[in-house]
Scaffold this motif. Structure first.
Motif, PDB file in Angstrom:
ATOM      1  N   GLU A 164       0.827  -1.218   0.000  1.00 58.16           N
ATOM      2  CA  GLU A 164       0.000   0.000   0.000  1.00 58.16           C
ATOM      3  C   GLU A 164       0.856   1.261   0.000  1.00 58.16           C
ATOM      4  OE1 GLU A 164      -2.345  -3.346   1.797  1.00 58.16           O
ATOM      5  OE2 GLU A 164      -0.363  -2.528   2.192  1.00 58.16           O
ATOM      6  N   LYS A 165       1.855   1.288   0.857  1.00 58.34           N
ATOM      7  CA  LYS A 165       2.711   2.482   0.979  1.00 58.34           C
ATOM      8  C   LYS A 165       3.522   2.699  -0.304  1.00 58.34           C
ATOM      9  CE  LYS A 165       6.162   4.459   4.107  1.00 58.34           C
ATOM     10  NZ  LYS A 165       7.014   4.184   5.262  1.00 58.34           N
ATOM     11  N   GLY A 166       4.059   1.630  -0.862  1.00 54.89           N
ATOM     12  CA  GLY A 166       4.815   1.746  -2.104  1.00 54.89           C
ATOM     13  C   GLY A 166       3.947   2.175  -3.270  1.00 54.89           C
ATOM     14  N   LEU A 167       2.722   1.631  -3.324  1.00 54.91           N
ATOM     15  CA  LEU A 167       1.802   2.021  -4.395  1.00 54.91           C
ATOM     16  C   LEU A 167       1.388   3.483  -4.258  1.00 54.91           C
ATOM     17  CD1 LEU A 167      -0.458  -1.138  -4.762  1.00 54.91           C
ATOM     18  CD2 LEU A 167       1.133  -0.210  -6.469  1.00 54.91           C
ATOM     19  N   GLU A 168       1.185   3.949  -3.043  1.00 53.77           N
ATOM     20  CA  GLU A 168       0.850   5.363  -2.838  1.00 53.77           C
ATOM     21  C   GLU A 168       1.917   6.267  -3.439  1.00 53.77           C
ATOM     22  OE1 GLU A 168       0.222   6.134   1.328  1.00 53.77           O
ATOM     23  OE2 GLU A 168      -1.571   4.876   1.398  1.00 53.77           O
ATOM     24  N   LYS A 169       3.194   5.967  -3.157  1.00 50.85           N
ATOM     25  CA  LYS A 169       4.290   6.776  -3.696  1.00 50.85           C
ATOM     26  C   LYS A 169       4.360   6.671  -5.219  1.00 50.85           C
ATOM     27  CE  LYS A 169       8.077   7.661  -1.672  1.00 50.85           C
ATOM     28  NZ  LYS A 169       9.356   7.797  -0.988  1.00 50.85           N
ATOM     29  N   THR A 170       4.181   5.474  -5.720  1.00 51.14           N
ATOM     30  CA  THR A 170       4.259   5.250  -7.164  1.00 51.14           C
ATOM     31  C   THR A 170       3.138   5.978  -7.892  1.00 51.14           C
ATOM     32  OG1 THR A 170       5.259   3.079  -6.769  1.00 51.14           O
ATOM     33  CG2 THR A 170       4.318   3.464  -8.951  1.00 51.14           C
ATOM     34  N   ILE A 171       1.925   5.844  -7.396  1.00 49.97           N
ATOM     35  CA  ILE A 171       0.767   6.490  -8.027  1.00 49.97           C
ATOM     36  C   ILE A 171       0.900   8.005  -7.960  1.00 49.97           C
ATOM     37  CG2 ILE A 171      -1.732   6.853  -7.770  1.00 49.97           C
ATOM     38  CD1 ILE A 171      -1.815   3.799  -6.924  1.00 49.97           C
ATOM     39  N   LYS A 172       1.343   8.525  -6.834  1.00 52.94           N
ATOM     40  CA  LYS A 172       1.542   9.973  -6.699  1.00 52.94           C
ATOM     41  C   LYS A 172       2.529  10.475  -7.747  1.00 52.94           C
ATOM     42  CE  LYS A 172       2.869  13.554  -3.462  1.00 52.94           C
ATOM     43  NZ  LYS A 172       4.064  13.981  -2.830  1.00 52.94           N
ATOM     44  N   TYR A 173       3.627   9.766  -7.924  1.00 55.19           N
ATOM     45  CA  TYR A 173       4.637  10.145  -8.906  1.00 55.19           C
ATOM     46  C   TYR A 173       4.037  10.191 -10.310  1.00 55.19           C
ATOM     47  CZ  TYR A 173       8.572   9.615 -12.116  1.00 55.19           C
ATOM     48  OH  TYR A 173       9.447   9.768 -13.157  1.00 55.19           O
ATOM     49  N   TYR A 174       3.328   9.147 -10.695  1.00 52.02           N
ATOM     50  CA  TYR A 174       2.771   9.085 -12.047  1.00 52.02           C
ATOM     51  C   TYR A 174       1.661  10.103 -12.254  1.00 52.02           C
ATOM     52  CZ  TYR A 174       5.661   5.232 -13.504  1.00 52.02           C
ATOM     53  OH  TYR A 174       6.737   4.488 -13.856  1.00 52.02           O
ATOM     54  N   LYS A 175       0.860  10.345 -11.245  1.00 46.24           N
ATOM     55  CA  LYS A 175      -0.183  11.371 -11.379  1.00 46.24           C
ATOM     56  C   LYS A 175       0.418  12.751 -11.593  1.00 46.24           C
ATOM     57  CE  LYS A 175      -4.274   9.528  -9.108  1.00 46.24           C
ATOM     58  NZ  LYS A 175      -5.196   9.693  -7.978  1.00 46.24           N
ATOM     59  N   GLU A 176       1.483  13.065 -10.842  1.00 47.16           N
ATOM     60  CA  GLU A 176       2.143  14.370 -10.975  1.00 47.16           C
ATOM     61  C   GLU A 176       2.860  14.499 -12.322  1.00 47.16           C
ATOM     62  OE1 GLU A 176       4.678  14.682  -7.554  1.00 47.16           O
ATOM     63  OE2 GLU A 176       3.002  15.058  -6.194  1.00 47.16           O
TER      64      GLU A 176
END
Length: 150
Positions: free
Chosen positions: A135-147
């Motif tokens: 969950e924590k890794g996906l949060e960081k990954t998704i945030k990066y791609y969204k930005e």
């Protein structure tokens, strides 16, 4: 033969920022690419296949630890936690806010049913531990791609 020191790290399924969804991209980058574009990702089989998804920062940390520990050894680098594709999709769906469902396709011949690494040796000898839950890794990954892309 020449007494050269080595350390071999065997990685689990690595994911995270800067992973390309095309070509040899992992399932997370492929799902993320499709879901952010509003497309349904495909799960091959019934979604019960498991993998040990390990965030790239944990992999980087293991590499740094290997510079100082573990000469002439081989280590598995992973979380030791198996996550099935259905759960992975559900977590990503929630974090992204994706409204669709996955498409289920036929199981692909040659796909491994389950893959999860035991990291006990790395934890003990390298003084390394994974820090990022899926969950924590996906949060960081998704945030990066969204930005970066949205």
């Amino acid at each position: 033969m020449y007494g050269i020191k080595y350390t071999i790290l065997r990685y689990a399924n690595v994911y995270g920022i800067r992973q390309e969804p095309k070509g040899e991209g992992g399932v997370i980058s492929i799902f993320l690419d499709k879901m952010l574009r509003g497309e349904q990702p495909t799960i091959f089989g019934d979604g019960s296949n498991t993998r040990d998804y390990t965030y790239v920062e944990d992999i980087a940390e293991a590499n740094l630890k290997a510079l100082y520990h573990g000469d002439n050894e081989i280590f598995n680098i992973g979380t030791g936690k198996a996550t099935d594709l259905n759960r992975l999709f559900d977590i990503m769906k929630k974090l992204i806010g994706f409204k669709g469902d996955a498409i289920y396709g036929p199981f692909r011949p040659g796909d491994i049913k389950d893959s999860c690494l035991c990291n006990d040796k790395a934890v003990g000898s390298l003084k390394w531990e994974w820090k990022y839950s899926i969950e924590k890794g996906l949060e960081k990954t998704i945030k990066y791609y969204k930005e970066k892309y949205v």
